[in-house]
Motif scaffolding. Structure first.
Motif, PDB file in Angstrom:
ATOM      1  N   ALA A 134      -1.191  -1.140  -0.338  1.00 56.44           N
ATOM      2  CA  ALA A 134       0.048  -1.312   0.421  1.00 56.44           C
ATOM      3  C   ALA A 134      -0.215  -1.942   1.780  1.00 56.44           C
ATOM      4  O   ALA A 134       0.641  -2.665   2.318  1.00 56.44           O
ATOM      5  CB  ALA A 134       0.739   0.038   0.583  1.00 56.44           C
ATOM      6  N   ARG A 135      -1.393  -1.647   2.322  1.00 55.51           N
ATOM      7  CA  ARG A 135      -1.738  -2.181   3.657  1.00 55.51           C
ATOM      8  C   ARG A 135      -1.823  -3.705   3.642  1.00 55.51           C
ATOM      9  O   ARG A 135      -1.547  -4.361   4.653  1.00 55.51           O
ATOM     10  CB  ARG A 135      -3.073  -1.561   4.104  1.00 55.51           C
ATOM     11  N   PHE A 136      -2.206  -4.284   2.508  1.00 56.26           N
ATOM     12  CA  PHE A 136      -2.455  -5.728   2.453  1.00 56.26           C
ATOM     13  C   PHE A 136      -1.419  -6.482   1.623  1.00 56.26           C
ATOM     14  O   PHE A 136      -1.413  -7.715   1.635  1.00 56.26           O
ATOM     15  CB  PHE A 136      -3.856  -5.994   1.897  1.00 56.26           C
ATOM     16  N   LEU A 137      -0.562  -5.759   0.899  1.00 58.25           N
ATOM     17  CA  LEU A 137       0.465  -6.423   0.104  1.00 58.25           C
ATOM     18  C   LEU A 137       1.781  -6.466   0.869  1.00 58.25           C
ATOM     19  O   LEU A 137       2.088  -5.575   1.665  1.00 58.25           O
ATOM     20  CB  LEU A 137       0.683  -5.687  -1.222  1.00 58.25           C
ATOM     21  N   SER A 138       2.566  -7.487   0.607  1.00 52.61           N
ATOM     22  CA  SER A 138       3.924  -7.506   1.152  1.00 52.61           C
ATOM     23  C   SER A 138       4.755  -6.447   0.439  1.00 52.61           C
ATOM     24  O   SER A 138       4.374  -5.940  -0.618  1.00 52.61           O
ATOM     25  CB  SER A 138       4.553  -8.879   0.952  1.00 52.61           C
ATOM     26  N   THR A 139       5.897  -6.120   1.026  1.00 47.57           N
ATOM     27  CA  THR A 139       6.746  -5.094   0.421  1.00 47.57           C
ATOM     28  C   THR A 139       7.172  -5.493  -0.988  1.00 47.57           C
ATOM     29  O   THR A 139       7.135  -4.677  -1.918  1.00 47.57           O
ATOM     30  CB  THR A 139       7.990  -4.849   1.297  1.00 47.57           C
ATOM     31  N   THR A 140       7.547  -6.758  -1.179  1.00 46.46           N
ATOM     32  CA  THR A 140       7.956  -7.229  -2.503  1.00 46.46           C
ATOM     33  C   THR A 140       6.817  -7.105  -3.503  1.00 46.46           C
ATOM     34  O   THR A 140       6.983  -6.579  -4.612  1.00 46.46           O
ATOM     35  CB  THR A 140       8.421  -8.686  -2.432  1.00 46.46           C
ATOM     36  N   ASP A 183      -2.183   3.117   7.310  1.00 42.85           N
ATOM     37  CA  ASP A 183      -3.472   3.464   7.919  1.00 42.85           C
ATOM     38  C   ASP A 183      -3.645   4.976   8.008  1.00 42.85           C
ATOM     39  O   ASP A 183      -4.715   5.517   7.697  1.00 42.85           O
ATOM     40  CB  ASP A 183      -3.570   2.858   9.320  1.00 42.85           C
ATOM     41  N   LEU A 184      -2.589   5.652   8.436  1.00 40.88           N
ATOM     42  CA  LEU A 184      -2.639   7.110   8.593  1.00 40.88           C
ATOM     43  C   LEU A 184      -2.868   7.795   7.250  1.00 40.88           C
ATOM     44  O   LEU A 184      -3.724   8.693   7.114  1.00 40.88           O
ATOM     45  CB  LEU A 184      -1.327   7.595   9.214  1.00 40.88           C
TER      46      LEU A 184
END
Length: 445
Positions: free
Chosen positions: A164-170, A286-287
């Protein structure tokens, strides 16, 4: 059978749980931003979003309160694999909606379907996976096996959060949809399942049996028939199950207050960080990544080593105490780095769930594992009904300009107090020897 061979029998379950957790966690960091953009675009504080999330959590909790014992009991009858198919399939639908589009109309469609499907999916996969482990692992190794299972789940959360940190929301929603479909397909093809069989040994005789004859040895040798148990458990059945063991009754209290605190954090914590420190999707990721990594290492490495030495009871209390301290420190966060620092407590917090579930599993026989785990999950779900009703308005109030006093983290501190009650109850829990299970039979009318 050695520990390594027993764990090897669970390999396909671990892959299924990993894929499902990976898909689920891939979208969690983005949900808060998606909700805020749909309801309150451009704002960092939105009471409507907090109330809607709390309402959804309460409705889901109400549904799972009913469904968890039913699904657990049906899995005792028809097998874990058959019942796992339902939540794994239903969980695909809401992800597919936001993978297609995230306009306000599609958001509300997601919101409605997520609420309905989560009544069956929320917690049921964990519940059935724990019952599957209990079916295949001896009591002596069960706490370690539960820790490994939840460690695999934590590892999936770490990988999903990292993605999720490196992918766009879509892209995150599209990938999550594909992986969810893969998890369901993998489980159907590879997971082996055996419907639990009756064991003639008194030590493993189930509390609520389908067809059993008992003998009153104190008065006569004539058999006393126990009525056939319904496949759909009633409230009376579940109360009978809990009252059959002092430990199960005390475990129900721990489950409620622990669920109350977990539900409160789920409903409030991310919105607290959003309003207080202007966190976004990447900072949430990140958290969660740091906390998940710490929990994974702890469950996969430390839990199997410490469980045989300290025992489940001490590990349970240690985990709940660490959760209390974590919440109290978060409630007084004075800088954005404080929530990151408190993730160190995750190393200890993750001991609580596998230890607690292991204690519960040892109080029942093999034909009752699904029912017992489902009952405890149902109590936690009831706590999830109560939790947002209390903590969502409290969070919205203290994050608003009309707060009675300046303490934005007041609701988080109150959540910590709920966890403290669970910790105190865990210290008072009795641990009935396994040999007493032969006397824990309920006669259900």
């Amino acid at each position: 059978m050695g520990m390594e061979k027993e764990i090897k029998t669970l390999s396909h379950l671990f892959v299924t749980v990993f894929l499902w957790g990976f898909a689920t966690m891939m979208v969690v960091p983005a949900i808060t931003d998606v909700t805020m953009m749909a309801l309150c675009p451009g704002l960092d504080e939105c009471s409507l979003a907090i109330y809607l999330s709390g309402f959804q959590q309460a409705i889901i909790g109400l549904g799972t309160l009913v469904m968890m014992p039913v699904i657990g009991n049906l899995s005792d009858q028809y097998g874990r694999k058959a019942m796992l198919t339902l939540p794994l399939t239903l969980s695909i639908i809401p992800l597919a909606i936001l993978a297609y589009r995230r306009s306000i109309s599609f958001f509300y469609a997601y919101y409605a379907l997520r609420t309905l499907t989560a009544m069956v999916c929320e917690g049921s996969i964990n519940c059935l996976a724990l019952a599957y482990v209990a079916d295949n692992i001896s009591e002596r190794q069960r706490a370690s096996a539960f820790g490994i299972l939840l460690g695999v789940l934590s590892a999936s959360f770490v990988c999903g959060t990292l993605a999720a940190r490196f992918l766009s929301t879509t892209s995150a929603f599209q990938a999550a949809t594909i992986v969810s479909m893969l998890a369901a397909a993998y489980m159907r093809v590879f997971l082996k399942d055996d419907v639990p069989n009756d064991d003639d040994d008194d030590l493993t005789r189930p509390i609520i049996t389908e067809e059993t004859e008992g003998v009153n040895q104190n008065e006569s040798n004539s058999p006393v028939k126990i009525p056939v148990c319904k496949k759909i458990p009633s409230i009376r059945d579940l109360i009978c199950l809990l009252r059959s063991s002092v430990t199960l009754s005390q475990a129900a209290v721990v489950a409620f207050f622990s669920g109350l605190s977990e539900g409160g954090m789920q409903a409030s914590f991310l919105y607290f960080l959003k309003a207080q420190f202007h966190f976004n999707k990447n900072q949430f990721a990140d958290l969660m990544l740091i906390a998940g990594l710490a929990g994974t290492i702890s469950q996969l490495l430390f839990m199997p080593l410490l469980a045989p030495i300290l025992g489940e009871a001490k590990l349970l209390s240690l985990g709940l105490f660490a959760a209390c301290i974590n919440m109290f420190i978060c409630s007084i966060s004075w800088s954005a780095w404080v929530p990151y620092a408190t993730t160190a407590f995750s190393v200890l917090v993750v001991f609580a769930t596998p230890s607690f579930r292991s204690i519960v599993s040892k109080q029942v026989g093999p034909n009752e594992q699904g029912k017992a785990q489902g009952c405890i999950s149902g109590i936690s779900s009831f706590a999830n009904i109560v939790s947002p009703l209390i903590f969502s308005p409290l969070t919205a109030l203290f994050l608003s300009k009309g707060a009675p006093f300046n303490f934005p983290g007041f609701s988080i501190m109150c959540i910590g107090l709920a966890s403290m009650v669970a910790f105190i109850q865990s210290l008072m829990m009795s641990h009935t020897p396994a040999s007493s299970k032969s006397q824990n039979q309920c006669c259900l009318a």
